[in-house]
Design a protein around this motif. Structure first.
Motif, PDB file in Angstrom:
ATOM      1  N   SER A 342       0.873  -1.169   0.000  1.00  0.00           N
ATOM      2  CA  SER A 342       0.000   0.000   0.000  1.00  0.00           C
ATOM      3  C   SER A 342       0.911   1.220   0.000  1.00  0.00           C
ATOM      4  CB  SER A 342      -0.870  -0.045   1.254  1.00  0.00           C
ATOM      5  OG  SER A 342      -1.553   1.163   1.381  1.00  0.00           O
ATOM      6  N   TYR A 343       0.807   2.018  -1.053  1.00  0.00           N
ATOM      7  CA  TYR A 343       1.745   3.146  -1.203  1.00  0.00           C
ATOM      8  C   TYR A 343       1.005   4.482  -1.156  1.00  0.00           C
ATOM      9  CZ  TYR A 343       4.958   6.451  -3.352  1.00  0.00           C
ATOM     10  OH  TYR A 343       5.716   7.563  -3.614  1.00  0.00           O
ATOM     11  N   HIS A 344       1.471   5.370  -0.334  1.00  0.00           N
ATOM     12  CA  HIS A 344       0.831   6.681  -0.161  1.00  0.00           C
ATOM     13  C   HIS A 344       1.812   7.765  -0.546  1.00  0.00           C
ATOM     14  CE1 HIS A 344      -2.319   4.595   2.140  1.00  0.00           C
ATOM     15  NE2 HIS A 344      -1.300   3.781   2.383  1.00  0.00           N
ATOM     16  N   ILE A 345       1.525   8.426  -1.632  1.00  0.00           N
ATOM     17  CA  ILE A 345       2.473   9.393  -2.190  1.00  0.00           C
ATOM     18  C   ILE A 345       2.100  10.811  -1.727  1.00  0.00           C
ATOM     19  CG2 ILE A 345       1.164   9.272  -4.352  1.00  0.00           C
ATOM     20  CD1 ILE A 345       3.677   9.936  -5.859  1.00  0.00           C
ATOM     21  N   LYS A 346       2.505  11.113  -0.520  1.00  0.00           N
ATOM     22  CA  LYS A 346       2.190  12.431   0.062  1.00  0.00           C
ATOM     23  C   LYS A 346       3.008  12.640   1.335  1.00  0.00           C
ATOM     24  CE  LYS A 346      -1.783  10.373   2.383  1.00  0.00           C
ATOM     25  NZ  LYS A 346      -3.188  10.443   2.727  1.00  0.00           N
ATOM     26  N   PHE A 347       2.929  13.839   1.868  1.00  0.00           N
ATOM     27  CA  PHE A 347       3.504  14.104   3.189  1.00  0.00           C
ATOM     28  C   PHE A 347       2.322  14.163   4.141  1.00  0.00           C
ATOM     29  CE2 PHE A 347       5.478  16.075   6.733  1.00  0.00           C
ATOM     30  CZ  PHE A 347       6.821  15.722   6.653  1.00  0.00           C
ATOM     31  N   ASP A 348       2.259  13.241   5.089  1.00  0.00           N
ATOM     32  CA  ASP A 348       1.066  13.141   5.922  1.00  0.00           C
ATOM     33  C   ASP A 348       1.480  12.714   7.337  1.00  0.00           C
ATOM     34  OD1 ASP A 348      -1.253  12.340   7.238  1.00  0.00           O
ATOM     35  OD2 ASP A 348      -2.150  11.484   5.429  1.00  0.00           O
ATOM     36  N   ASP A 349       1.499  13.700   8.218  1.00  0.00           N
ATOM     37  CA  ASP A 349       1.972  13.468   9.570  1.00  0.00           C
ATOM     38  C   ASP A 349       1.120  12.421  10.304  1.00  0.00           C
ATOM     39  OD1 ASP A 349       3.924  14.111  11.356  1.00  0.00           O
ATOM     40  OD2 ASP A 349       2.676  15.556  12.431  1.00  0.00           O
ATOM     41  N   ILE A 350      -0.194  12.495  10.106  1.00  0.00           N
ATOM     42  CA  ILE A 350      -1.080  11.568  10.833  1.00  0.00           C
ATOM     43  C   ILE A 350      -0.852  10.130  10.365  1.00  0.00           C
ATOM     44  CG2 ILE A 350      -3.517  10.973  11.241  1.00  0.00           C
ATOM     45  CD1 ILE A 350      -4.102  13.994  11.108  1.00  0.00           C
ATOM     46  N   LEU A 351      -0.770   9.960   9.050  1.00  0.00           N
ATOM     47  CA  LEU A 351      -0.521   8.613   8.534  1.00  0.00           C
ATOM     48  C   LEU A 351       0.849   8.101   9.004  1.00  0.00           C
ATOM     49  CD1 LEU A 351      -1.439   6.208   6.882  1.00  0.00           C
ATOM     50  CD2 LEU A 351      -0.580   7.335   4.821  1.00  0.00           C
ATOM     51  N   ALA A 352       1.816   9.005   9.097  1.00  0.00           N
ATOM     52  CA  ALA A 352       3.138   8.597   9.583  1.00  0.00           C
ATOM     53  C   ALA A 352       3.015   7.993  10.985  1.00  0.00           C
ATOM     54  CB  ALA A 352       4.085   9.789   9.596  1.00  0.00           C
ATOM     55  N   HIS A 353       2.278   8.658  11.861  1.00  0.00           N
ATOM     56  CA  HIS A 353       2.082   8.132  13.226  1.00  0.00           C
ATOM     57  C   HIS A 353       1.434   6.742  13.170  1.00  0.00           C
ATOM     58  CE1 HIS A 353       2.852  11.558  16.096  1.00  0.00           C
ATOM     59  NE2 HIS A 353       2.976  12.166  14.938  1.00  0.00           N
ATOM     60  N   LYS A 354       0.443   6.600  12.301  1.00  0.00           N
ATOM     61  CA  LYS A 354      -0.257   5.308  12.216  1.00  0.00           C
ATOM     62  C   LYS A 354       0.678   4.209  11.735  1.00  0.00           C
ATOM     63  CE  LYS A 354      -4.903   7.047  11.262  1.00  0.00           C
ATOM     64  NZ  LYS A 354      -5.951   7.141  10.245  1.00  0.00           N
ATOM     65  N   ILE A 355       1.564   4.559  10.807  1.00  0.00           N
ATOM     66  CA  ILE A 355       2.487   3.539  10.275  1.00  0.00           C
ATOM     67  C   ILE A 355       3.501   3.119  11.341  1.00  0.00           C
ATOM     68  CG2 ILE A 355       4.298   3.090   8.558  1.00  0.00           C
ATOM     69  CD1 ILE A 355       2.690   4.794   6.579  1.00  0.00           C
ATOM     70  N   TYR A 356       4.048   4.107  12.057  1.00  0.00           N
ATOM     71  CA  TYR A 356       4.991   3.744  13.128  1.00  0.00           C
ATOM     72  C   TYR A 356       4.302   2.815  14.142  1.00  0.00           C
ATOM     73  CZ  TYR A 356       8.370   7.299  11.569  1.00  0.00           C
ATOM     74  OH  TYR A 356       9.283   8.030  10.846  1.00  0.00           O
ATOM     75  N   ALA A 357       3.039   3.110  14.450  1.00  0.00           N
ATOM     76  CA  ALA A 357       2.340   2.334  15.468  1.00  0.00           C
ATOM     77  C   ALA A 357       1.929   0.951  14.967  1.00  0.00           C
ATOM     78  CB  ALA A 357       1.100   3.108  15.933  1.00  0.00           C
ATOM     79  N   SER A 358       1.603   0.851  13.692  1.00  0.00           N
ATOM     80  CA  SER A 358       0.995  -0.385  13.184  1.00  0.00           C
ATOM     81  C   SER A 358       1.989  -1.383  12.619  1.00  0.00           C
ATOM     82  CB  SER A 358      -0.007  -0.040  12.077  1.00  0.00           C
ATOM     83  OG  SER A 358      -0.922   0.925  12.531  1.00  0.00           O
ATOM     84  N   SER A 359       3.168  -0.905  12.253  1.00  0.00           N
ATOM     85  CA  SER A 359       4.108  -1.817  11.589  1.00  0.00           C
ATOM     86  C   SER A 359       4.809  -2.717  12.610  1.00  0.00           C
ATOM     87  CB  SER A 359       5.178  -1.022  10.839  1.00  0.00           C
ATOM     88  OG  SER A 359       4.574  -0.123   9.955  1.00  0.00           O
ATOM     89  N   ASP A 360       5.251  -3.863  12.114  1.00  0.00           N
ATOM     90  CA  ASP A 360       6.087  -4.733  12.950  1.00  0.00           C
ATOM     91  C   ASP A 360       7.554  -4.380  12.742  1.00  0.00           C
ATOM     92  OD1 ASP A 360       4.045  -6.681  13.988  1.00  0.00           O
ATOM     93  OD2 ASP A 360       3.692  -6.847  11.826  1.00  0.00           O
ATOM     94  N   ILE A 361       7.862  -4.016  11.493  1.00  0.00           N
ATOM     95  CA  ILE A 361       9.259  -3.740  11.137  1.00  0.00           C
ATOM     96  C   ILE A 361       9.324  -2.432  10.361  1.00  0.00           C
ATOM     97  CG2 ILE A 361      11.195  -4.573   9.689  1.00  0.00           C
ATOM     98  CD1 ILE A 361       9.927  -7.448  10.359  1.00  0.00           C
ATOM     99  N   PHE A 362      10.300  -1.594  10.694  1.00  0.00           N
ATOM    100  CA  PHE A 362      10.466  -0.316   9.988  1.00  0.00           C
ATOM    101  C   PHE A 362      11.713  -0.406   9.118  1.00  0.00           C
ATOM    102  CE2 PHE A 362      11.721   4.145   9.523  1.00  0.00           C
ATOM    103  CZ  PHE A 362      10.506   4.706   9.123  1.00  0.00           C
ATOM    104  N   VAL A 363      11.533  -0.209   7.826  1.00  0.00           N
ATOM    105  CA  VAL A 363      12.636  -0.428   6.891  1.00  0.00           C
ATOM    106  C   VAL A 363      13.325   0.898   6.562  1.00  0.00           C
ATOM    107  CG1 VAL A 363      13.248  -1.349   4.632  1.00  0.00           C
ATOM    108  CG2 VAL A 363      11.391  -2.382   5.936  1.00  0.00           C
ATOM    109  N   MET A 364      14.620   0.951   6.806  1.00  0.00           N
ATOM    110  CA  MET A 364      15.378   2.187   6.598  1.00  0.00           C
ATOM    111  C   MET A 364      16.809   1.836   6.166  1.00  0.00           C
ATOM    112  SD  MET A 364      15.377   5.194   9.394  1.00  0.00           S
ATOM    113  CE  MET A 364      16.048   6.820   9.070  1.00  0.00           C
ATOM    114  N   PRO A 365      16.948   1.328   4.930  1.00  0.00           N
ATOM    115  CA  PRO A 365      18.277   0.853   4.515  1.00  0.00           C
ATOM    116  C   PRO A 365      19.151   1.957   3.946  1.00  0.00           C
ATOM    117  CG  PRO A 365      16.627   0.336   2.841  1.00  0.00           C
ATOM    118  CD  PRO A 365      15.935   1.167   3.874  1.00  0.00           C
TER     119      PRO A 365
END
Ligand code: ADP
Length: 459
Positions: A342-365
């Motif tokens: 699921s890809y969201h092409i925008k800057f969205d602070d609220i969605l960012a919070h939801k992703i940090y909270a909902s994900s099991d793994i955060f990918v930052m290579p």
């Protein structure tokens, strides 16, 4: 101590990346340490003025307040700051960025006189405010008001230097004698960050490892010589996280608040976000990405294997804008595998919070990463970071609290993703990993104390 923080973006007023998080949080932590501090930023059109109490103190300056009593001065200019973005649009940087930010730096300095605030130190951030130390040691060098004032410049990302054509140099209002190897010249161009690095009393960057890395050819972006020359004045202080914003127990943007003792509720958030995003697979880990889609963030190696990854037992939620080629690729992948990505092409602070909270793994290579905030935020949300061993990522993530690979290649990235999948299947190991991550403390408190030591050193 009297401190001025001078920057081009700041939470909660204007944000494009981690710089804004830092400038929003550090003053609050310094105020808690009983320091007297003001902040100066541009008043962009994009600032939602309804949200704040802003008063005017003259034709071109407004003031807002944060914390207990920190004044944030907003420099107005319809010519320079009434625009849709901070630095540029999809088609490129604003062509007059040199004028915009040299105006801002000068105005910040004259403002100090007007409000009669004589600081001990001005803390500048990145190329946009790098001219402050330059102006202090050139056009203002004989002005008594500024004579005792010291400067520190923080490099948040050496990849962005404020490079302009030599033809623009006269617009800075500096004598041509400053356009040389010991000044702002960089291969016959004007380099604003270089000016800051040459003229600031002290330099720091946002992690100990990145401070070492930037003195090498590989990471120095052409400025390694300057940094080596100033190595005795160069420090690396790890950023903190503002836990009043980034804490799942208090987060007003997520469906269900949670902490370690109510970790089950993390998975309520996960199921909810999956539903919102149309991700239907059950019992697979959710991988999250929030960030700029640039090569720096490891998008090149991720792009090489993204198709392969979509066949693994996982799901992805991605939030970010950036290079067109990566935006297009992710859109394509999300269309091809709608149940996996699921890809969201925008800057969205609220969605960012939801992703940090909902994900099991955060990918930052990230190929290089001065500090990185995504992994620090993730820890707090019990979301395990998966990172390349570089800069601030190397200073904060280990195999004890996350997944870390040390050869920058798509093959190694794929291997570590597979390793994470195996670990995820063992619920007991996973729970203890989540617990470890959530117990880590990267609050600004101790980082601010270190900054204070640095300020004291330079004074
Ligand atoms: P950068 O190099 O971009 O500054 P950092 O990891 O230091 O990277 O900080 C990025 C910050 O910007 C984090 O707070 C992250 O959550 C936020 N961010 C990045 N992209 C987005 C986006 N598309 N929407 C919302 N927040 C974002």
């Amino acid at each position: 101590m009297k401190i001025v923080m001078c920057a081009s973006e700041m939470v909660p007023f204007a944000k494009t990346g981690g710089l804004a998080d830092v400038v929003g949080a550090l003053p609050l932590a310094l105020e808690d340490l009983k320091q007297e501090i003001i902040v100066i930023i541009p008043k962009y059109k994009t600032i939602n003025t309804q949200q704040f109490t802003i008063t005017s103190i003259g034709e071109d300056v407004d003031v807002a307040k944060i914390g207990k009593n920190i004044k944030v001065y907003l420099i107005k200019s319809s010519k320079y700051f009434d625009r849709d973005a901070l630095y540029g649009t999809k088609t490129g940087d604003y062509p007059d960025n040199l004028e915009r930010f040299s105006f801002f730096c000068k105005r910040a300095l004259t403002l100090l006189k007007e409000i009669n605030f004589k600081p001990d130190i001005i803390h500048c951030h990145d190329w946009q405010t790098a001219l402050v130390p330059v102006y202090l040691k050139s056009i203002y060098k004989n002005d008594n008001f500024y004579s005792k004032l010291k400067t520190i410049i923080t490099v948040h990302n050496l990849g962005y230097q404020g490079l302009f054509s030599k033809d623009e140099f006269p617009k800075l209002g500096l004598d041509w004698s400053y356009f040389n190897i010991d000044g702002l010249e960089f291969y016959d161009k004007v380099n604003l960050l270089k000016g800051g690095l040459m003229f600031a009393d002290l330099i720091n960057t946002v992690s100990p490892t990145y401070a070492k890395e930037i003195q090498t050819k590989e990471f120095g972006c052409g400025l390694e010589g300057v940094l080596l020359k100033r190595k005795d004045s160069l420090f690396g202080l790890l950023n903190g996280i503002d836990y009043s914003i980034w804490d799942p127990a208090k987060d007003k943007f997520i469906l269900k608040k949670y902490s370690l003792s109510s970790i089950k509720d993390k998975y309520v958030n996960k199921e909810n976000l999956k539903k919102e995003c149309g991700l239907a697979k059950k019992d697979v880990p959710l991988f999250g990405i929030v960030g700029r889609l640039a090569e720096q963030k490891g998008l090149d190696i991720l792009a090489e294997i993204i198709d392969k990854i979509c066949h693994l037992e996982l799901q992805f939620v991605i939030l970010g804008t950036g290079d067109l080629k990566y935006e297009k690729l992710l859109e394509e992948m999300a269309k091809k595998y709608p149940k996996v990505i699921s890809y969201h092409i925008k800057f969205d602070d609220i969605l960012a919070h939801k992703i940090y909270a909902s994900s099991d793994i955060f990918v930052m290579p990230s190929k290089y990463e001065p500090c990185g905030l995504g992994q620090l935020i993730s820890f707090k949300y019990g979301t395990i970071p998966l990172v390349f061993k570089t800069g601030g990522l190397a200073d904060t993530v280990s195999s004890d609290n996350g997944f870390i690979f040390d050869e920058y290649s798509s093959k190694a990235l794929l291997a570590i993703i597979k390793k994470a999948l195996t670990k995820y299947r063992n619920k007991k190991t996973w729970s203890s990993l989540v617990k470890k991550a959530m117990e880590l403390d990267f609050s600004w408190e101790s980082a601010a104390e270190k900054y204070l030591e640095l300020y004291t050193k330079v004074i």
